[in-house]
Design a protein around this motif. Structure first.
Motif, PDB file in Angstrom:
ATOM      1  N   ALA A  47      44.018  22.554   4.793  1.00 25.19           N
ATOM      2  CA  ALA A  47      45.073  22.943   5.722  1.00 25.19           C
ATOM      3  C   ALA A  47      45.013  22.071   6.960  1.00 25.19           C
ATOM      4  CB  ALA A  47      44.907  24.411   6.129  1.00 25.19           C
ATOM      5  N   PHE A  48      46.192  21.779   7.519  1.00 30.82           N
ATOM      6  CA  PHE A  48      46.256  21.065   8.792  1.00 30.82           C
ATOM      7  C   PHE A  48      47.587  21.351   9.471  1.00 30.82           C
ATOM      8  CE2 PHE A  48      47.770  18.081   5.615  1.00 30.82           C
ATOM      9  CZ  PHE A  48      48.905  17.518   6.181  1.00 30.82           C
ATOM     10  N   VAL A  49      47.598  21.172  10.788  1.00 28.15           N
ATOM     11  CA  VAL A  49      48.809  21.389  11.585  1.00 28.15           C
ATOM     12  C   VAL A  49      49.734  20.200  11.370  1.00 28.15           C
ATOM     13  CG1 VAL A  49      49.736  21.650  13.923  1.00 28.15           C
ATOM     14  CG2 VAL A  49      47.606  22.816  13.272  1.00 28.15           C
ATOM     15  N   THR A  50      50.990  20.501  11.023  1.00 27.46           N
ATOM     16  CA  THR A  50      51.978  19.453  10.752  1.00 27.46           C
ATOM     17  C   THR A  50      52.982  19.276  11.883  1.00 27.46           C
ATOM     18  OG1 THR A  50      53.436  21.037   9.662  1.00 27.46           O
ATOM     19  CG2 THR A  50      51.871  19.832   8.271  1.00 27.46           C
ATOM     20  N   TRP A  51      53.140  20.324  12.717  1.00 26.70           N
ATOM     21  CA  TRP A  51      54.189  20.315  13.735  1.00 26.70           C
ATOM     22  C   TRP A  51      53.912  21.432  14.729  1.00 26.70           C
ATOM     23  CZ3 TRP A  51      58.389  23.741  14.918  1.00 26.70           C
ATOM     24  CH2 TRP A  51      59.449  23.158  15.609  1.00 26.70           C
ATOM     25  N   THR A  52      54.359  21.253  15.949  1.00 26.31           N
ATOM     26  CA  THR A  52      54.225  22.320  16.940  1.00 26.31           C
ATOM     27  C   THR A  52      55.533  22.520  17.677  1.00 26.31           C
ATOM     28  OG1 THR A  52      53.476  20.801  18.667  1.00 26.31           O
ATOM     29  CG2 THR A  52      51.769  21.847  17.317  1.00 26.31           C
ATOM     30  N   HIS A  53      55.695  23.724  18.176  1.00 27.59           N
ATOM     31  CA  HIS A  53      56.801  24.058  19.076  1.00 27.59           C
ATOM     32  C   HIS A  53      56.124  24.394  20.400  1.00 27.59           C
ATOM     33  CE1 HIS A  53      60.625  26.223  20.193  1.00 27.59           C
ATOM     34  NE2 HIS A  53      61.075  25.102  19.682  1.00 27.59           N
ATOM     35  N   LYS A  54      56.647  25.300  21.167  1.00 25.65           N
ATOM     36  CA  LYS A  54      56.043  25.616  22.466  1.00 25.65           C
ATOM     37  C   LYS A  54      54.696  26.322  22.324  1.00 25.65           C
ATOM     38  CE  LYS A  54      60.631  26.022  24.410  1.00 25.65           C
ATOM     39  NZ  LYS A  54      61.707  26.963  24.619  1.00 25.65           N
ATOM     40  N   THR A  55      54.703  27.423  21.584  1.00 21.32           N
ATOM     41  CA  THR A  55      53.480  28.214  21.413  1.00 21.32           C
ATOM     42  C   THR A  55      53.092  28.362  19.944  1.00 21.32           C
ATOM     43  OG1 THR A  55      54.712  30.298  21.319  1.00 21.32           O
ATOM     44  CG2 THR A  55      53.972  29.564  23.494  1.00 21.32           C
ATOM     45  N   SER A  56      53.910  27.815  19.067  1.00 20.40           N
ATOM     46  CA  SER A  56      53.674  27.981  17.631  1.00 20.40           C
ATOM     47  C   SER A  56      53.312  26.663  16.965  1.00 20.40           C
ATOM     48  CB  SER A  56      54.903  28.586  16.954  1.00 20.40           C
ATOM     49  OG  SER A  56      56.001  27.699  17.039  1.00 20.40           O
ATOM     50  N   MET A  57      52.683  26.811  15.804  1.00 19.88           N
ATOM     51  CA  MET A  57      52.253  25.664  15.010  1.00 19.88           C
ATOM     52  C   MET A  57      52.624  25.910  13.561  1.00 19.88           C
ATOM     53  SD  MET A  57      48.458  25.623  16.671  1.00 19.88           S
ATOM     54  CE  MET A  57      48.598  27.393  16.983  1.00 19.88           C
ATOM     55  N   GLU A  58      53.080  24.868  12.891  1.00 27.75           N
ATOM     56  CA  GLU A  58      53.299  24.939  11.448  1.00 27.75           C
ATOM     57  C   GLU A  58      52.063  24.353  10.781  1.00 27.75           C
ATOM     58  OE1 GLU A  58      56.954  23.668   8.876  1.00 27.75           O
ATOM     59  OE2 GLU A  58      55.558  21.969   8.996  1.00 27.75           O
ATOM     60  N   ILE A  59      51.553  25.079   9.788  1.00 25.04           N
ATOM     61  CA  ILE A  59      50.374  24.628   9.066  1.00 25.04           C
ATOM     62  C   ILE A  59      50.736  24.500   7.593  1.00 25.04           C
ATOM     63  CG2 ILE A  59      48.004  25.169   8.379  1.00 25.04           C
ATOM     64  CD1 ILE A  59      49.461  26.741  11.464  1.00 25.04           C
TER      65      ILE A  59
END
Length: 169
Positions: free
Chosen positions: A77-89
């Motif tokens: 698993a890894f973080v692919t994208w972020t918004h203000k307070t959220s992360m897509e994994i």
């Protein structure tokens, strides 16, 4: 806040599939695999932001291949994208027949995690920098997936309001 590379959040989890982990078909319980997915995604998200995180959503969990008793399962698993307070994994699970060495991607999933402060309120996260071709490809599609998540959440709230806490009949 300094941006971080996708690879910096990489989390890997390995497990041996034993009899208590399986259903009557001799394959890994889907719910057990979903718990593994949530766990490894939370580790990746926490590595990225170095804050407490909560699961906001799971886009999909696609079971592509069975995972048999006696196999190993490896989740990445890894973080692919972020918004203000959220992360897509992004999470990928690979099943391995330990006797033959045959490996297959058995599951893929996207989860959204939100960073929270000591009062459990959403808190900002660093942006993410994709480097590899695969990371850039995932990052490029993330905003569209984010919009679909927002629409799906809106629909879920409408369902919750319509059906409430009582029985519908």
């Amino acid at each position: 806040m300094e941006a971080k590379r996708c690879i910096d959040s990489l989390a890997v989890k390995n497990s041996h599939v034993l009899p208590p982990d399986t259903n009557s078909h001799g394959t890994l319980f889907g719910g057990r695999l979903m718990a593994y997915i949530d766990d490894v995604a939370a580790i990746a998200a926490t590595r990225h932001c170095r804050k407490a995180v909560v699961t906001a959503s799971t886009d999909s969990v696609d079971f592509l291949e069975p995972v048999y008793e006696g196999n190993a399962i490896c989740l990445e698993a890894f973080v692919t994208w972020t918004h203000k307070t959220s992360m897509e994994i992004f999470v990928k699970a690979i099943t391995e027949n330990l006797m033959t060495g045959e490996r297959k991607v058995c599951t893929t999933a996207f989860l959204s995690m939100v960073a929270v402060d000591e009062n459990n309120k959403p808190t900002p996260v660093p942006s993410v920098v994709p480097e590899s071709e695969e990371e850039k490809w995932l990052h490029a599609g993330a905003a569209k997936r984010h919009e679909r998540r927002k629409e799906r959440r809106k629909e879920s709230k409408e369902l919750a309001e319509k059906f409430g806490t009582g029985l519908p009949w």
